[in-house]
Write a protein that holds these residues in place. Structure first.
Motif, PDB file in Angstrom:
ATOM      1  N   PRO A  57     -11.831 -77.726 -45.978  1.00  0.00           N
ATOM      2  CA  PRO A  57     -10.476 -78.017 -46.289  1.00  0.00           C
ATOM      3  C   PRO A  57      -9.814 -77.314 -47.837  1.00  0.00           C
ATOM      4  CG  PRO A  57     -11.519 -79.952 -45.963  1.00  0.00           C
ATOM      5  CD  PRO A  57     -12.133 -79.038 -46.271  1.00  0.00           C
ATOM      6  N   LEU A  58     -10.524 -76.758 -47.892  1.00  0.00           N
ATOM      7  CA  LEU A  58      -9.778 -76.093 -49.246  1.00  0.00           C
ATOM      8  C   LEU A  58      -8.793 -74.584 -49.083  1.00  0.00           C
ATOM      9  CD1 LEU A  58     -12.210 -77.207 -52.071  1.00  0.00           C
ATOM     10  CD2 LEU A  58      -9.672 -78.056 -51.470  1.00  0.00           C
ATOM     11  N   ARG A  59      -9.432 -74.314 -47.690  1.00  0.00           N
ATOM     12  CA  ARG A  59      -8.857 -73.101 -47.367  1.00  0.00           C
ATOM     13  C   ARG A  59      -7.738 -73.494 -46.823  1.00  0.00           C
ATOM     14  NH1 ARG A  59     -14.177 -70.236 -43.468  1.00  0.00           N
ATOM     15  NH2 ARG A  59     -16.055 -71.117 -45.389  1.00  0.00           N
ATOM     16  N   ALA A  60      -6.613 -74.253 -48.049  1.00  0.00           N
ATOM     17  CA  ALA A  60      -5.985 -74.488 -47.075  1.00  0.00           C
ATOM     18  C   ALA A  60      -4.843 -74.702 -46.073  1.00  0.00           C
ATOM     19  CB  ALA A  60      -5.172 -75.337 -48.661  1.00  0.00           C
ATOM     20  N   THR A  61      -4.491 -72.894 -46.416  1.00  0.00           N
ATOM     21  CA  THR A  61      -3.532 -72.088 -45.356  1.00  0.00           C
ATOM     22  C   THR A  61      -4.166 -72.444 -44.172  1.00  0.00           C
ATOM     23  OG1 THR A  61      -3.253 -70.164 -47.364  1.00  0.00           O
ATOM     24  CG2 THR A  61      -2.632 -69.647 -44.982  1.00  0.00           C
ATOM     25  N   ASP A  62      -5.054 -71.822 -43.589  1.00  0.00           N
ATOM     26  CA  ASP A  62      -6.100 -71.795 -42.579  1.00  0.00           C
ATOM     27  C   ASP A  62      -6.360 -73.663 -41.970  1.00  0.00           C
ATOM     28  OD1 ASP A  62      -6.647 -69.391 -41.748  1.00  0.00           O
ATOM     29  OD2 ASP A  62      -8.529 -69.762 -43.291  1.00  0.00           O
ATOM     30  N   TYR A  63      -6.582 -74.725 -42.917  1.00  0.00           N
ATOM     31  CA  TYR A  63      -6.767 -75.731 -42.403  1.00  0.00           C
ATOM     32  C   TYR A  63      -5.631 -76.191 -41.843  1.00  0.00           C
ATOM     33  CZ  TYR A  63      -8.206 -80.729 -43.332  1.00  0.00           C
ATOM     34  OH  TYR A  63      -8.047 -81.919 -43.396  1.00  0.00           O
ATOM     35  N   TRP A  64      -4.465 -76.307 -42.344  1.00  0.00           N
ATOM     36  CA  TRP A  64      -3.372 -76.912 -42.178  1.00  0.00           C
ATOM     37  C   TRP A  64      -2.615 -76.223 -40.742  1.00  0.00           C
ATOM     38  CZ3 TRP A  64      -3.008 -81.139 -43.546  1.00  0.00           C
ATOM     39  CH2 TRP A  64      -3.042 -81.546 -44.971  1.00  0.00           C
ATOM     40  N   ALA A  65      -3.437 -74.910 -40.672  1.00  0.00           N
ATOM     41  CA  ALA A  65      -2.595 -74.141 -39.733  1.00  0.00           C
ATOM     42  C   ALA A  65      -3.026 -74.238 -38.777  1.00  0.00           C
ATOM     43  CB  ALA A  65      -2.277 -72.519 -39.609  1.00  0.00           C
ATOM     44  N   ASN A  66      -4.252 -75.094 -38.360  1.00  0.00           N
ATOM     45  CA  ASN A  66      -5.255 -75.305 -37.314  1.00  0.00           C
ATOM     46  C   ASN A  66      -5.106 -76.877 -36.929  1.00  0.00           C
ATOM     47  OD1 ASN A  66      -7.014 -73.562 -36.173  1.00  0.00           O
ATOM     48  ND2 ASN A  66      -7.503 -72.597 -38.447  1.00  0.00           N
ATOM     49  N   LEU A  67      -4.927 -77.945 -38.083  1.00  0.00           N
ATOM     50  CA  LEU A  67      -5.026 -79.319 -38.014  1.00  0.00           C
ATOM     51  C   LEU A  67      -3.546 -79.693 -38.198  1.00  0.00           C
ATOM     52  CD1 LEU A  67      -8.158 -79.488 -39.553  1.00  0.00           C
ATOM     53  CD2 LEU A  67      -7.487 -79.396 -37.107  1.00  0.00           C
ATOM     54  N   GLY A  68      -2.450 -79.529 -38.750  1.00  0.00           N
ATOM     55  CA  GLY A  68      -1.370 -80.118 -39.171  1.00  0.00           C
ATOM     56  C   GLY A  68      -1.385 -81.509 -39.637  1.00  0.00           C
ATOM     57  N   GLU A  69      -1.044 -82.448 -39.554  1.00  0.00           N
ATOM     58  CA  GLU A  69      -1.019 -83.968 -39.576  1.00  0.00           C
ATOM     59  C   GLU A  69      -2.098 -84.735 -39.294  1.00  0.00           C
ATOM     60  OE1 GLU A  69       1.800 -86.202 -39.150  1.00  0.00           O
ATOM     61  OE2 GLU A  69       3.411 -84.826 -39.746  1.00  0.00           O
ATOM     62  N   SER A  70      -3.145 -84.298 -38.231  1.00  0.00           N
ATOM     63  CA  SER A  70      -4.316 -84.525 -38.312  1.00  0.00           C
ATOM     64  C   SER A  70      -5.355 -84.499 -39.199  1.00  0.00           C
ATOM     65  CB  SER A  70      -5.002 -83.598 -37.064  1.00  0.00           C
ATOM     66  OG  SER A  70      -4.299 -83.707 -35.562  1.00  0.00           O
ATOM     67  N   GLY A  71      -4.928 -83.178 -40.239  1.00  0.00           N
ATOM     68  CA  GLY A  71      -5.812 -82.794 -41.644  1.00  0.00           C
ATOM     69  C   GLY A  71      -5.942 -84.007 -42.521  1.00  0.00           C
ATOM     70  N   LEU A  72      -4.924 -84.718 -42.058  1.00  0.00           N
ATOM     71  CA  LEU A  72      -4.672 -85.636 -43.265  1.00  0.00           C
ATOM     72  C   LEU A  72      -5.695 -86.811 -43.779  1.00  0.00           C
ATOM     73  CD1 LEU A  72      -1.107 -87.242 -42.815  1.00  0.00           C
ATOM     74  CD2 LEU A  72      -2.068 -85.570 -44.912  1.00  0.00           C
ATOM     75  N   GLY A 110     -19.304 -80.561 -39.109  1.00  0.00           N
ATOM     76  CA  GLY A 110     -19.256 -79.084 -38.151  1.00  0.00           C
ATOM     77  C   GLY A 110     -19.344 -77.777 -38.915  1.00  0.00           C
ATOM     78  N   VAL A 111     -19.036 -76.378 -38.596  1.00  0.00           N
ATOM     79  CA  VAL A 111     -19.378 -75.575 -39.628  1.00  0.00           C
ATOM     80  C   VAL A 111     -18.656 -74.595 -38.228  1.00  0.00           C
ATOM     81  CG1 VAL A 111     -21.394 -75.664 -40.392  1.00  0.00           C
ATOM     82  CG2 VAL A 111     -20.990 -73.964 -37.986  1.00  0.00           C
ATOM     83  N   VAL A 112     -18.437 -73.155 -39.032  1.00  0.00           N
ATOM     84  CA  VAL A 112     -17.867 -72.158 -38.485  1.00  0.00           C
ATOM     85  C   VAL A 112     -17.165 -72.948 -36.844  1.00  0.00           C
ATOM     86  CG1 VAL A 112     -16.953 -69.459 -38.078  1.00  0.00           C
ATOM     87  CG2 VAL A 112     -18.474 -70.318 -39.626  1.00  0.00           C
ATOM     88  N   ARG A 113     -15.947 -72.795 -36.921  1.00  0.00           N
ATOM     89  CA  ARG A 113     -15.016 -72.984 -35.559  1.00  0.00           C
ATOM     90  C   ARG A 113     -15.087 -74.722 -35.441  1.00  0.00           C
ATOM     91  NH1 ARG A 113     -16.596 -73.566 -30.384  1.00  0.00           N
ATOM     92  NH2 ARG A 113     -18.538 -73.062 -31.169  1.00  0.00           N
ATOM     93  N   THR A 114     -16.292 -74.906 -35.187  1.00  0.00           N
ATOM     94  CA  THR A 114     -16.189 -76.582 -34.955  1.00  0.00           C
ATOM     95  C   THR A 114     -16.220 -77.387 -35.709  1.00  0.00           C
ATOM     96  OG1 THR A 114     -18.782 -76.523 -35.697  1.00  0.00           O
ATOM     97  CG2 THR A 114     -18.645 -75.999 -33.115  1.00  0.00           C
ATOM     98  N   ASN A 115     -15.832 -77.435 -37.186  1.00  0.00           N
ATOM     99  CA  ASN A 115     -15.568 -78.661 -37.748  1.00  0.00           C
ATOM    100  C   ASN A 115     -13.979 -78.540 -37.609  1.00  0.00           C
ATOM    101  OD1 ASN A 115     -14.705 -75.614 -38.809  1.00  0.00           O
ATOM    102  ND2 ASN A 115     -15.598 -75.851 -40.541  1.00  0.00           N
ATOM    103  N   HIS A 116     -12.812 -77.632 -37.573  1.00  0.00           N
ATOM    104  CA  HIS A 116     -12.267 -77.978 -37.092  1.00  0.00           C
ATOM    105  C   HIS A 116     -11.460 -78.676 -35.759  1.00  0.00           C
ATOM    106  CE1 HIS A 116     -10.726 -74.485 -39.579  1.00  0.00           C
ATOM    107  NE2 HIS A 116     -10.331 -75.117 -40.472  1.00  0.00           N
ATOM    108  N   LEU A 117     -12.245 -77.957 -34.539  1.00  0.00           N
ATOM    109  CA  LEU A 117     -12.407 -78.716 -33.460  1.00  0.00           C
ATOM    110  C   LEU A 117     -12.801 -80.147 -33.350  1.00  0.00           C
ATOM    111  CD1 LEU A 117     -12.548 -78.351 -30.533  1.00  0.00           C
ATOM    112  CD2 LEU A 117     -15.473 -77.178 -30.909  1.00  0.00           C
TER     113      LEU A 117
END
Length: 409
Positions: free
Chosen positions: A263-278, A233-240
């Motif tokens: 994922p190195l945009r860590a603040t946005d990454y963890w705010a969007n994904l939480g534990e799902s991003g592990l 995914g790219v912008v938006r869909t990577n998190h989706l």
């Protein structure tokens, strides 16, 4: 404030600090509004401004000169141009090259218009530092195009070697129908074919602009029972993709990888994904404030970024910082300030960077492209960032073992 207002304000503050100096102007052509990625654009501008601050504090450009910037949002006329990014981006580059008469430019970020922007820079004789992972833009041997960033051509083989060593045979790919998505999916397919029976591949495309629900595509991959899923995914869909893979139970049961370092945009990454991003794995560089190979220049950058923005810098900002400081060193060695002279200095010089000396060869493998070694990183704890994320591959560069989702080892 939106991203464009933020970076214009930061650029104005820098300009005030060099108000009385003779200026050498660099253009920054980057996304600052949607449908592009304004976070990437903001990081690019910030990295460039910090590069100019480093130059200012370390002797300037010689003869009292300092950098100045002209910043253009390469999405600014997308709506007027029928929704197409290439027309807007090419127009933005033309403005900084012809109207503003910049000495060089940084950009673009998105792959989908990289070739068009690079071709215009070549026709205009404008030195252009590419800020993305386009697999072939430098391989086309243009005189004016340079890059210090890793490309998909380095990242995809690394991901597949890692997959083979982990015993991942069945590879599911979900990819956007953008230039980045199609390029990554094509390179994955080529690597699978080259491996000669090591892997099985199941690849599912989707429309980047219209898709808001990827569960049907993810469920199709889930039924195929992959050993690993590659999230293109790219912008938006990577998190989706991550969120909806977790909703249907594909995560965390099945490992996931990605072909770029969002994922190195860590603040946005963890705010969007939480534990799902592990436990997601992605390619990056060795850069970290704690990396023992970091040069004094790299240490300065990491500390200044932390002091200014309260976080450790992702490599999008690092790359722009690197390119500005290289341009500065080349200009200092050039006999005069001019585009041709800058290109000649870039081709003949060796430049200090955060990772040591860099030069631009004109070889078969790398033409005007000097990438850092690529590594694979993995978040193993919630709220890790670039200062704490471990390198898990290749073994000779790893700082921790890979944690396989589901069993913790």
């Amino acid at each position: 404030m939106n991203a464009r207002e933020v970076v214009q304000g930061e650029a104005a503050a820098y300009a005030e600090s060099v108000r009385d100096a003779e200026k050498v102007t660099v253009g920054i052509v980057t996304p600052l509004t949607t449908p592009g990625d304004p976070v990437a654009g903001t990081l690019t501008v910030r990295g460039a401004i910090l590069g100019a601050e480093y130059v200012r504090e370390h002797g300037g450009l010689g003869a009292g000169r300092q950098f100045d910037f002209v910043i253009r949002d390469d999405q600014e006329t997308v709506a007027l141009d029928g929704g197409t990014m290439p027309r807007s981006a090419v127009g933005a580059l033309a403005k900084v090259a012809i109207v503003d008469q910049v000495i060089a430019a940084l950009g673009p970020w998105h792959l989908r218009y990289t070739d068009e922007v690079a071709e215009l820079a070549e026709r205009l004789g404008l030195p252009l530092f590419v800020e993305n992972a386009h697999p072939s833009v430098t391989a086309k041997r243009r005189r004016t195009v340079f890059r210090t960033f890793t490309s998909l051509a380095e990242r995809i083989p690394l991901l597949l070697r890692f997959a083979a060593e982990q015993g991942f045979k069945r590879i599911g790919v979900i990819h956007a129908n953008t230039v980045f998505g199609e390029s990554a999916a094509g390179l994955i397919a080529a690597e699978v074919e080259r491996a000669g029976g090591t892997f099985e591949l199941y690849s599912v495309p989707f429309d980047q602009e219209s898709t808001t629900d990827l569960r049907p595509e993810l469920e199709a991959i889930q039924r195929w029972q992959p050993d690993v899923v590659i999230n293109v995914g790219v912008v938006r869909t990577n998190h989706l993709i991550v969120k909806q893979a977790a909703e249907i139970g594909l995560l965390p049961a099945t490992p996931m990888m990605a072909p770029f370092q969002w994922p190195l945009r860590a603040t946005d990454y963890w705010a969007n994904l939480g534990e799902s991003g592990l436990h997601l794995v992605w390619p990056a560089t060795q850069f970290s404030p704690n990396w023992p190979g970091l040069t004094p220049m790299g240490t300065w950058f990491a500390q200044r970024y932390l002091d200014r923005y309260g976080t450790t810098p992702p490599d999008t900002a690092l790359n722009a910082f690197t390119d500005i400081t290289i341009i500065a060193q080349a200009l200092r060695s050039a006999p005069r300030i001019g585009r041709d002279e800058l290109i000649e200095a870039l081709e003949s010089g060796t430049f200090d960077t955060w990772r040591g000396p860099v030069s631009f060869e004109r070889g078969a493998t790398h033409w005007h492209h000097s990438p850092p070694p690529a590594v694979l990183q993995q978040y193993q704890q919630v709220d890790q960032d670039v200062s704490t994320v471990p390198v898990v591959y290749p073994p000779e560069m790893s700082t921790a073992g890979y944690v396989r989702p589901g069993n913790g080892t």
